[in-house]
Design an enzyme around this catalytic site. Structure first.
Site, PDB file in Angstrom:
ATOM      1  N   HIS A  56       0.823  -1.212   0.000  1.00 24.40           N
ATOM      2  CA  HIS A  56       0.000   0.000   0.000  1.00 24.40           C
ATOM      3  C   HIS A  56       0.854   1.257   0.000  1.00 24.40           C
ATOM      4  O   HIS A  56       1.105   1.869   1.028  1.00 24.40           O
ATOM      5  CB  HIS A  56      -0.897  -0.030   1.244  1.00 24.40           C
ATOM      6  CG  HIS A  56      -2.078   0.862   1.143  1.00 24.40           C
ATOM      7  ND1 HIS A  56      -3.319   0.510   1.600  1.00 24.40           N
ATOM      8  CD2 HIS A  56      -2.220   2.111   0.632  1.00 24.40           C
ATOM      9  CE1 HIS A  56      -4.169   1.489   1.376  1.00 24.40           C
ATOM     10  NE2 HIS A  56      -3.529   2.476   0.806  1.00 24.40           N
ATOM     11  N   ARG A  60       2.095   8.760  -6.125  1.00 25.54           N
ATOM     12  CA  ARG A  60       1.639  10.077  -6.608  1.00 25.54           C
ATOM     13  C   ARG A  60       1.952  10.367  -8.070  1.00 25.54           C
ATOM     14  O   ARG A  60       1.729  11.481  -8.527  1.00 25.54           O
ATOM     15  CB  ARG A  60       2.242  11.204  -5.756  1.00 25.54           C
ATOM     16  CG  ARG A  60       1.894  11.123  -4.280  1.00 25.54           C
ATOM     17  CD  ARG A  60       0.422  11.225  -4.033  1.00 25.54           C
ATOM     18  NE  ARG A  60       0.106  11.349  -2.621  1.00 25.54           N
ATOM     19  CZ  ARG A  60      -0.974  10.804  -2.048  1.00 25.54           C
ATOM     20  NH1 ARG A  60      -1.826  10.098  -2.778  1.00 25.54           N
ATOM     21  NH2 ARG A  60      -1.204  10.978  -0.771  1.00 25.54           N
ATOM     22  N   ASP A 147      -8.853   2.451  -3.794  1.00 31.44           N
ATOM     23  CA  ASP A 147      -8.340   3.028  -2.543  1.00 31.44           C
ATOM     24  C   ASP A 147      -8.356   4.561  -2.536  1.00 31.44           C
ATOM     25  O   ASP A 147      -8.035   5.200  -3.530  1.00 31.44           O
ATOM     26  CB  ASP A 147      -6.910   2.576  -2.266  1.00 31.44           C
ATOM     27  CG  ASP A 147      -6.411   3.140  -0.948  1.00 31.44           C
ATOM     28  OD1 ASP A 147      -7.097   2.960   0.067  1.00 31.44           O
ATOM     29  OD2 ASP A 147      -5.350   3.794  -0.942  1.00 31.44           O
ATOM     30  N   ASP A 300       0.584   2.432   3.775  1.00 28.26           N
ATOM     31  CA  ASP A 300      -0.296   3.535   3.345  1.00 28.26           C
ATOM     32  C   ASP A 300       0.511   4.834   3.243  1.00 28.26           C
ATOM     33  O   ASP A 300       0.028   5.922   3.578  1.00 28.26           O
ATOM     34  CB  ASP A 300      -1.501   3.710   4.282  1.00 28.26           C
ATOM     35  CG  ASP A 300      -2.607   4.539   3.618  1.00 28.26           C
ATOM     36  OD1 ASP A 300      -2.469   4.899   2.430  1.00 28.26           O
ATOM     37  OD2 ASP A 300      -3.607   4.828   4.310  1.00 28.26           O
ATOM     38  N   GLY A 319      -3.309  11.669   5.160  1.00 34.98           N
ATOM     39  CA  GLY A 319      -2.198  10.835   4.713  1.00 34.98           C
ATOM     40  C   GLY A 319      -0.905  11.152   5.427  1.00 34.98           C
ATOM     41  O   GLY A 319      -0.667  12.295   5.822  1.00 34.98           O
TER      42      GLY A 319
END
Lengths: 423, 306
Positions: A56, A60, A147, A300, A319
């Protein structure tokens, strides 16, 4: 040649040198002769593990290169001990068709990092029509997810599961029931109420998880659950596994190290989705990782530029960075053996991502040389300015951690030596 | 007291008492023919209002001027924000002009904390989202003390949209710090999802509560659209939680009626009730200036106020 360490993989622990030739492990054993001209990596006092695999990662790219690129994110991963990362598809444009998959694969090839794009379940991640999963699967995509959002429509999700099962791929869900979660920026509870920030209840996650477990039963399709964060979610997965469902689940380091109380500073660096929860949730996630309910630790890793994290808390994007701190956080904060931590970070996620052929060990002759050399006793302090990510949004600035990556080897190339990136 | 006033929680009972004592002096100043003292001469107070608020801004500016401070005013509609400037750039720019205090109002909770991390000037929270409005909490305490004397063991009801109310959060902290017993009265949908750690009681029976309290504070229904989703209708809200004329008769004769303003007459409070002699709504506004003088003086002043 990686010399003087203790090899530790799913086959166990044994003192051994590892000789690598042409990107492949040529020999594993004690007292091996270094081939002529071989580069020696000292592994004295260290563990030689299969490289870590992140299920995960938000790289970008394309679209948000100010925050991260395949190049910078790959370097951050290598410094964190990762030899493979699964790139989430919520880019701009999203990874929802073969051409964007190809773009990311080209970026990965050019960067020479091992990056495996996940594809979107629905076109534009809009939750309305199925994305062309077959054409993406044909390019090697094994994991599909929207996601950043969950697929809200139950009928569409059922169709997606049925369709995916014919392709032999796995759907991964970001569990968040949009109606219940709407407008939330923090875990709903004592802190959100006190701080005057609208919250997202734990039940918004659990509701979609429960639905998807039901759909997995209905369709017989396997599923993976992303970044589970609540005690209720862990309990749901535990009983689903006991009932024999083919499901796997991951948890992120911030969900076993931080709580919603962090938001009292109103620093958006602590804003993340799913939000930081409360102490009982942290305990449940730790227990889930210990008893096998949760199969993997996934970062993540979600880079954001400084200006985005200087917005008011309710406007800032969610995030946190994760690649360079995950291993040390797991070693420092979890009451698990190193073997158990590495299972959660390396070979189990490799299996979930369908990468077990090349990644996640074992460290054995003939296997691709994707390795991570860890000094489990080294302590260090997280300094945001020293991270390789293009972003600085780590919530762990100043935190002292135990366990450090000394070397990382990707396909035989030493990309990190003595904690320094080589490219 | 720290160099900032961000939350009532930073003050504690002693800090609140100190400010209320100081407010007494400034109420006296305000009653003079020339209501002005030179205490903050040469100091500059900037007001940075990202949300429309006539009364709070005017109140802070009046307070600064009566202390002889220079004032700068920044409002969203005319400002560089409209040109896309970030919050941080704006506050750093304003500080570079040489200000000693920044008074911040923002629709998002927590912004004054962020501003305080970026500037060295004193930061005063003039209302942050649904979080806090500390000077309102102080002026409500001051106003209640004028009528009730000590707040110790007094019973105060706060009625209405507590969920979205920064006034309620500051008032709960301030009243309970001074020893009062607070009851929140609202439908469950207008209460915060969790009241863990709040030293309050909760009731859904306004009539029963009104019979027992020394003061009732009626909150403004702030976000009419949001409210529509949280209660069936404004009419039903008024019928069950509005301080109507009939309901006001349940109050003791000497009970105090408060409202932080601006009022929606006919919704949360009947016009006639707002105008009763038991109502201190106008007094709250008048005290607001003196309380804010006390806050600015304590943050910036060094000498005597005389």
């Amino acid at each position: 040649m990686v010399r003087g360490g203790t090899v530790l993989d799913q086959l166990g622990r044994r003192p051994a040198d590892v000789v690598v030739t042409d990107g492949v492990v040529a020999a594993v054993g004690q007292g091996l002769q270094a081939p002529g001209g071989a580069r020696i990596l000292d592994a004295g006092g260290c563990l030689v593990s299969p490289g870590l695999v992140d299920l995960h990662t938000h790289l970008r790219q394309p679209g948000m290169e100010e925050a991260e690129t395949v190049e910078s994110g790959g370097r951050a991963a290598a410094l964190g001990g990762y030899t493979a990362v699964v790139a989430m598809p919520n880019t701009d444009p999203p990874i929802d068709c073969a051409s964007v998959v190809r773009d990311v694969l080209e970026l990965a090839a050019a960067s020479r990092w091992q990056v495996f794009p996940a594809g979107a379940i629905t076109r534009e991640r809009a939750g309305e029509r199925l994305a062309p999963m077959a054409e993406m699967a044909a390019l090697g995509v094994r994991l599909f997810t929207d996601d950043g959002a969950g697929v809200q429509d139950s009928r569409l999700m059922r169709r997606a599961l049925e369709y995916a099962s014919g392709l032999g791929v796995t759907l991964a869900q970001h569990c968040e029931e949009a109606g219940l979660a709407a407008g939330g920026h923090l875990h709903e509870g004592a802190w959100s109420s006190r701080l005057g920030i609208p919250g997202t209840p734990a039940e918004a996650e659990e509701l979609m998880l429960a639905r998807d477990l039901t759909l997995s039963r209905l369709t017989g399709a396997p599923m993976h659950f992303l970044h589970l964060s609540t005690a209720g979610s862990v309990a749901l997965v535990r009983s689903a596994k006991a009932a024999g469902l083919a499901v796997t689940a991951e948890a992120a380091p911030h969900h076993f190290t931080l709580t919603s109380a962090c938001a009292a500073s109103y620093d958006p660096v602590f804003k993340v989705n799913p939000p930081l929860r409360d102490a009982p949730d942290v305990d449940a996630v730790k227990l889930g990782l210990a008893d096998g309910t949760l199969d993997a630790i996934a970062t993540d890793h979600a880079p954001h530029p400084q200006e985005a994290k200087e917005l008011p808390f309710d406007q800032a994007p969610p995030g946190m960075l994760g690649l360079e701190t995950a291993l040390a956080l797991a070693l420092t904060e979890l009451d698990l053996t190193v073997e158990e931590v590495l299972a959660l970070l390396s070979w189990r996620p490799a299996g979930i991502a369908g990468l077990e052929g090349d990644h996640g060990g074992p460290v054995a002759e003939g296997r691709p040389a994707n390795l991570c050399v860890i000094d489990p006793a080294a302590t260090w302090v997280v300094e945001p300015d020293r991270l390789a990510s293009r972003s600085r949004n780590t919530p762990y600035a100043g935190r002292r951690l135990t366990g450090r990556v000394r070397h990382t080897v990707v396909r035989g190339e030493p990309v990190v030596i003595d904690g320094e990136a080589q490219r | 007291m720290s160099a900032n006033l961000l939350s009532i929680a930073d003050l504690g009972a002693e800090g609140i008492e100190e400010l209320l004592r100081l407010t007494d002096s400034f109420v006296e100043v305000s009653e003079r023919p020339i209501p002005k003292v030179p205490a903050l001469r040469g100091r500059t107070v900037a007001s940075l209002f990202y949300e429309e608020s006539t009364r709070t801004r005017l109140s802070f500016e009046a307070a600064a001027k009566r202390l002889s401070a220079d004032t700068m005013s920044f409002s969203v509609a005319t400002a560089s924000v409209a040109k896309g400037e970030s919050l941080r750039d704006t506050v750093v720019t304003i500080e570079a002009m040489g200000v000693d205090a920044v008074v911040v109002r923002h629709a998002s909770a927590g912004v004054p904390w962020q501003v305080a991390r970026w500037v060295g000037a004193s930061v005063v929270n003039a209302g942050d989202g649904c979080h806090e409005h500390p000077t309102q909490g102080l002026l409500d305490c001051y106003t209640l003390r004028q009528r009730l004397g000590s707040l110790r063991d007094r019973r105060i009801a706060i009625v209405g949209d507590v969920r979205h109310s920064r006034v309620a959060r500051s008032d709960v902290l301030a009243y309970t710090a001074l020893g009062a017993h607070v009851t929140l009265v609202a439908p469950p949908t207008l209460l915060p999802p969790s009241l863990e750690g709040w030293p309050v009681e909760v009731s859904h029976d306004l009539d029963g509560v009104l019979r027992k309290v020394d003061a009732v504070e009626v909150l403004r229904l702030q976000h009419e659209r949001q409210i529509e989703a949280l209660v069936p209708s404004l009419r039903e809200y008024t019928a069950t939680y509005g301080l109507t004329r009939d309901r006001a008769r349940l109050l003791a004769d000497d009970a105090v009626i408060m409202h932080p303003g601006p009022m929606n007459r006919g919704v949360e409070i009947a016009a006639e009730v707002a105008d009763q002699s038991r109502s201190v709504v106008t007094r709250q506004v008048a005290n607001g200036v003196a309380v804010r003088m006390a806050v600015l003086f304590l943050l910036l002043g060094s000498g005597s106020i005389r």
